[in-house]
Every structure is written in structure tokens, then in C-alpha cells.
Design a protein around this motif. Structure first.
Motif, PDB file in Angstrom:
ATOM      1  N   UNK C  73       1.462  -0.936  -0.708  1.00  0.00           N
ATOM      2  CA  UNK C  73      -0.149  -0.235   0.109  1.00  0.00           C
ATOM      3  C   UNK C  73       1.141   0.935   0.158  1.00  0.00           C
ATOM      4  N   UNK C  74       2.319   1.444   0.926  1.00  0.00           N
ATOM      5  CA  UNK C  74       2.824   2.180   0.703  1.00  0.00           C
ATOM      6  C   UNK C  74       3.519   2.573  -0.564  1.00  0.00           C
ATOM      7  N   UNK C  77       0.816   4.069  -3.085  1.00  0.00           N
ATOM      8  CA  UNK C  77       0.829   4.979  -2.929  1.00  0.00           C
ATOM      9  C   UNK C  77       2.105   6.280  -3.427  1.00  0.00           C
ATOM     10  N   UNK C  93      -6.961   6.356  -4.900  1.00  0.00           N
ATOM     11  CA  UNK C  93      -7.301   4.572  -4.727  1.00  0.00           C
ATOM     12  C   UNK C  93      -7.996   3.977  -6.216  1.00  0.00           C
ATOM     13  N   UNK C  94      -8.328   4.861  -6.895  1.00  0.00           N
ATOM     14  CA  UNK C  94      -9.202   4.472  -8.372  1.00  0.00           C
ATOM     15  C   UNK C  94      -7.577   4.310  -9.374  1.00  0.00           C
ATOM     16  N   UNK C  96      -5.019   3.356  -8.717  1.00  0.00           N
ATOM     17  CA  UNK C  96      -4.543   2.145  -8.359  1.00  0.00           C
ATOM     18  C   UNK C  96      -4.796   1.163  -8.666  1.00  0.00           C
ATOM     19  N   UNK C  97      -6.566   1.001  -8.492  1.00  0.00           N
ATOM     20  CA  UNK C  97      -6.889  -0.087  -8.798  1.00  0.00           C
ATOM     21  C   UNK C  97      -6.748  -0.613  -9.995  1.00  0.00           C
ATOM     22  N   UNK C 100      -3.251  -2.059 -10.362  1.00  0.00           N
ATOM     23  CA  UNK C 100      -3.562  -4.028 -10.324  1.00  0.00           C
ATOM     24  C   UNK C 100      -4.629  -4.147 -11.549  1.00  0.00           C
ATOM     25  N   UNK C 101      -5.366  -3.787 -11.633  1.00  0.00           N
ATOM     26  CA  UNK C 101      -6.147  -4.352 -12.495  1.00  0.00           C
ATOM     27  C   UNK C 101      -5.441  -4.919 -14.095  1.00  0.00           C
ATOM     28  N   UNK C 217       1.602   1.001 -15.941  1.00  0.00           N
ATOM     29  CA  UNK C 217       2.311   2.100 -15.503  1.00  0.00           C
ATOM     30  C   UNK C 217       1.818   2.825 -16.878  1.00  0.00           C
ATOM     31  N   UNK C 218       2.097   2.598 -18.293  1.00  0.00           N
ATOM     32  CA  UNK C 218       1.531   4.130 -18.705  1.00  0.00           C
ATOM     33  C   UNK C 218       0.654   4.829 -18.723  1.00  0.00           C
ATOM     34  N   UNK C 221      -0.309   6.688 -15.596  1.00  0.00           N
ATOM     35  CA  UNK C 221       0.484   7.859 -16.221  1.00  0.00           C
ATOM     36  C   UNK C 221       0.115   8.912 -16.286  1.00  0.00           C
TER      37      UNK C 221
END
Lengths: 72, 162, 232
Positions: C73-74, C77, C93-94, C96-97, C100-101, C217-218, C221
Motif C-alpha cells: 500500500x505504501x 501510494x 485509490x481508483x 491504483x485499482x 493493479x487490474x 504503468x503508462x 501515468x
């Protein structure tokens, strides 16, 4: 006559642009690392990101080519 | 390959559900623990700071007390010194007075003594004179001659004595 | 089976997995695709993983799995904190969701399944959500008036371009992700057919792991960049 294959081949030429772009980005990144080796991690990250973005044009070409061949 | 249909909506719903899953089961739980730990650390820090400041205050109070005691000691010492000086002066003065009185007494005594000695002397001389007179009287002398002689003698003796 | 046949099969296969017929709309419009079903699997994996990692959380004497959860989590973030800026951090949080998805979706190819992100519906859905989020962020920061005014910036003459960007941005986002995953899958298939030994494993390292994660990530980003730009 079916020119689809030729069209697909032309679409794949987008790879040239992506190649030149990634080449320029890499050469600049090499320069930057030579000048500031301590920032190499950050430069590496930026380079990867830039390559991924530059690659997108080639990917578009690939998609168009595949579409020309298969999505009839 | 490129057919787009209602699956877009399904995907959006999926992502929203996944968002809720992450929020409820990951972020909220972890954040809660992290926050609790942070609070605890902050509490501990605050307590430690409070204790430290308390200790500082106690030390300052102690220092002030020591200072006060020092002053008191100083006071007492100077007071007692003064007192001692006073007493000393008093004693000296008393001694002087006493000595004076003793000297006075001694003088008086000496005077009395000398008086007494003189009396004794006088008496002795008188006796001597009387005996001398009686010796003279054994000769042929008139009463008047005797008395005259006698008085003259006494006067002379008294003059001599004085 | 020749390469052409294999590609033909891969690219033109019917993606429908669960037919849904509610009687309205075009034929097969409501059918549930494979990608959506795979997404359910991915969601299930994440759900189980989250519950496993975050169960029995303590403040002291933490277990190894709790340490992993906290670290994840850290770190995550921290990864997007700089990208989003101060106002955009509420969407962490969105973002990051989505990260991860997409990451797990791209990695599904490792076990031989078709990645859900190879379905255009999924990437279009993600891109639509991104553009909606970007504009919503702009509206909530600047107000509706400020949002409308932002189309005329930096000068009024670029207004058509800015309006076009509303369509170009999600299109480029979804096509980039879709094309990358599609290209990687196609090339992997080609390699598998040409050299069946060892090389596919090495190539998979690049195309599935590296490229998949980089593309995830792109995607976030660019989304974060747009959000930051819109809320500055």
C-alpha cells in the motif's frame, strides 16, 4: 486484385517512426547518464516511459495492419 | 476483433466493484492500522515530551530551592556573625565595666585598708607616745608640760602620716 | 496448423462466453465476453489476496503478510503520489485499482490465457472511465464554468483541438493498451510456432511481464498526468 497485403505492409512502416523516436530517446538518455550517473535510475524510468509512448505509434501500425488482414 | 458492445458497461461495473473491493479490504484496513500506529507513536512522543518538560520543571524548581537554601545559609551565617560580633562587643563592654568596678572596689578596699592601717598606726603611735609619755611622766614634769608635749607629738605624727 | 490459421483463430474467434438475450438491441449485444469472465476471476483473486493479506491486522508484532500488505500500500501510494499532484491525490485509490487490474490482466498471458485487456471492450471501458474521471476532476476543481473556460486555454483558437482531445485522449489510451497487448500476444504466438523451446519463455519475460507492467504503468501515468494537468 487484392491490395490488402500491401496496405498492411504500408501500415507496418509506422515502425520506422517508432524506431527513430526510441533511438533518439535512448541516445539522449545515454548522454544524460554519462553526464549524471547518479541520476541513472530516474533517467532509466523516463526512458522506459518514453519508449513505451513512442512504441505506441508502431503498435497503432501493427493494429491497423492486423485489422486490414483479419477484420474484414 | 473490433466489435464493441455492452461489455464496456460490464467492464466499467467490474472496475467499480474492484475499486470497492480494494477500498474496503486493502486501503481502508491498512490505512486504519497505519493511522493507529501513527497515533500511538504521536501519543508516545507527546507523553515523552511532557515527561521531559516535567522533569525540566522539577529540575528548575530544585535549582531554585537550592538557590534559596544557599541564600538562607548565607543569611544565617552573616546574621550569626553579626550576632557574634555584637555579643563579643557586649562581653568586652561588660568585661570593661566589670574590670572598672573591680578596680574601683580594689581602690576602695585599698583606701579602707590604708585607713585601717593608719588607724592601727595611729593607735600604735598613740600607745608608743603614751608609753613614752608615761616614761617621761616617771620623771618630774608638770601636768601642763605633759599635755603640751603630748599634743605636739600627735600633731607631728599626724603631719608625718599625711 | 500454419501461422496464418493460428492468428486467424486468435483474432477472429468469437469472444462470447455467456450468451445473454434480453430481447432488445442487436443480436448478441448483451453477450458476456470471455474478457469479462476473466475479469471476474481477476477480481476474485484480488479479493482473496486482499482478505488474506489484511486479515488479522495488528499494530504491534505484525506478521509477514501484514508487512507485505503495508509495504504494497505504501509503495503504491508513493508511486502515484507525485504523478497526481496535491488535488488529484484523492483519486489515488481508483488509479491504483486500475493499475493493479491492468497489470494482472496483462500477466494472465503467462499462464496461457487470453488477457482481458486484449478485448477492445475492456480497454474502451477503462479509457472511458479515465476521461470521465479527468473531466470530473477538472469540474470539481474549477467548477463547471472553469471547466468550460479551460477549453479556450491557452488561446481561443485551440478550442476545437481541445474538444477533439476529449475523444483523442481516451482513444489513444485504449488503443495503446489494446494494441500493445494484442501485439505482444500475436508475437508470442508467432514465436511459439517458430521456436517451441526456451525462447518463448525468455520472450514471455519481456512481452508478458515487462511490457505488460510497463503498459499498465503508462496507462495510469497518462491518466494521472491528464488529471494533474486538469486540476492545476
Amino acid at each position: 486484385m487484392d491490395f490488402t497485403a500491401i496496405g498492411a505492409g504500408l501500415a507496418a512502416l509506422t515502425g520506422i517512426g517508432a524506431g527513430i523516436g526510441i533511438g533518439i530517446a535512448t541516445s539522449r538518455a545515454t548522454d544524460a547518464v554519462a553526464r549524471q550517473p547518479e541520476a541513472s535510475n530516474k533517467i532509466m524510468m523516463m526512458l522506459l516511459l518514453g519508449c513505451a509512448l513512442a512504441e505506441a505509434t508502431a503498435i497503432y501500425g501493427l493494429v491497423v495492419a492486423l485489422m486490414l488482414i483479419f477484420a474484414k | 476483433m473490433l466489435n464493441v458492445n455492452f461489455n464496456i458497461v460490464y467492464t466499467i461495473i467490474n472496475i467499480l466493484i474492484l475499486f470497492v473491493i480494494f477500498r474496503v479490504f486493502l486501503f481502508k484496513r491498512v490505512d486504519k492500522v497505519l493511522k493507529e500506529r501513527n497515533d500511538e507513536i504521536e501519543n508516545a512522543t507527546a507523553t515523552a515530551e511532557k515527561k521531559s518538560s516535567d522533569a525540566d520543571a522539577a529540575k528548575a524548581k530544585y535549582d531554585a530551592d537550592v538557590q534559596k537554601l544557599e541564600e538562607e545559609k548565607e543569611n544565617i551565617i552573616s546574621e550569626s556573625r553579626e550576632k557574634g560580633y555584637h555579643e563579643y562587643a557586649q562581653i568586652v563592654a561588660n568585661a570593661k565595666v566589670e574590670a572598672g568596678s573591680i578596680i574601683e572596689d580594689a581602690k576602695k578596699t585599698a583606701k579602707l585598708e590604708s585607713e585601717r592601717q593608719r588607724r592601727i598606726y595611729e593607735a600604735e603611735i598613740t600607745e608608743m607616745v603614751v608609753s613614752a609619755a608615761s616614761k617621761i611622766a616617771a620623771g618630774s614634769h608638770s601636768e601642763q608640760q605633759d599635755s603640751e608635749l603630748y599634743n605636739r607629738f600627735i600633731d607631728e605624727a599626724g603631719d608625718e602620716e599625711k | 496448423m500454419s501461422i496464418g490459421e493460428r492468428l486467424n483463430e486468435l483474432l477472429t474467434e468469437d469472444k462470447t462466453m455467456i450468451p445473454v438475450n434480453i430481447g432488445i438491441g442487436p443480436e448478441g449485444f448483451f453477450n458476456i465476453n470471455k474478457s469479462v469472465v476473466y475479469s471476474w476471476g481477476i477480481m476474485l483473486v484480488f479479493l482473496i489476496l486482499c482478505i488474506f493479506l489484511t486479515s488479522n491486522m495488528r499494530i504491534h508484532n505484525i506478521s509477514k503478510k501484514q508487512l507485505i500488505a503495508e509495504t504494497i500500500v505504501v509503495k503504491l501510494r508513493g508511486l502515484v503520489a507525485d504523478l497526481l499532484g496535491s488535488f488529484g491525490s484523492r483519486y489515488t485509490e481508483y488509479i491504483l485499482t486500475v493499475l493493479l487490474y491492468i497489470a494482472l490482466s496483462n500477466l494472465v498471458g503467462v499462464v496461457g490465457l487470453v488477457p482481458p485487456t486484449m478485448d477492445l471492450n475492456v480497454t474502451v471501458g477503462l479509457a472511458l472511465m479515465s476521461i470521465v474521471l479527468i473531466e470530473a476532476a477538472s469540474i470539481s476543481k474549477n467548477g463547471a464554468g472553469g471547466w468550460l473556460k479551460s477549453f479556450t486555454k491557452p488561446i481561443w483558437i485551440v478550442t476545437p483541438m481541445n474538444i477533439l482531445e476529449l475523444a483523442i485522449r481516451p482513444l489513444s489510451l485504449c488503443m495503446r493498451l489494446f494494441g500493445n497487448v494484442l501485439g505482444a500476444t500475436v508475437i508470442m504466438e508467432l514465436i511459439k510456432m517458430a521456436v517451441p523451446m526456451f525462447i518463448p519463455a525468455l520472450a514471455s519475460l519481456y512481452f508478458d511481464f515487462f511490457d505488460g507492467l510497463i503498459q499498465a504503468y503508462v496507462f495510469i501515468f497518462l491518466t494521472s498526468l491528464y488529471i494533474k494537468e486538469a486540476t492545476e
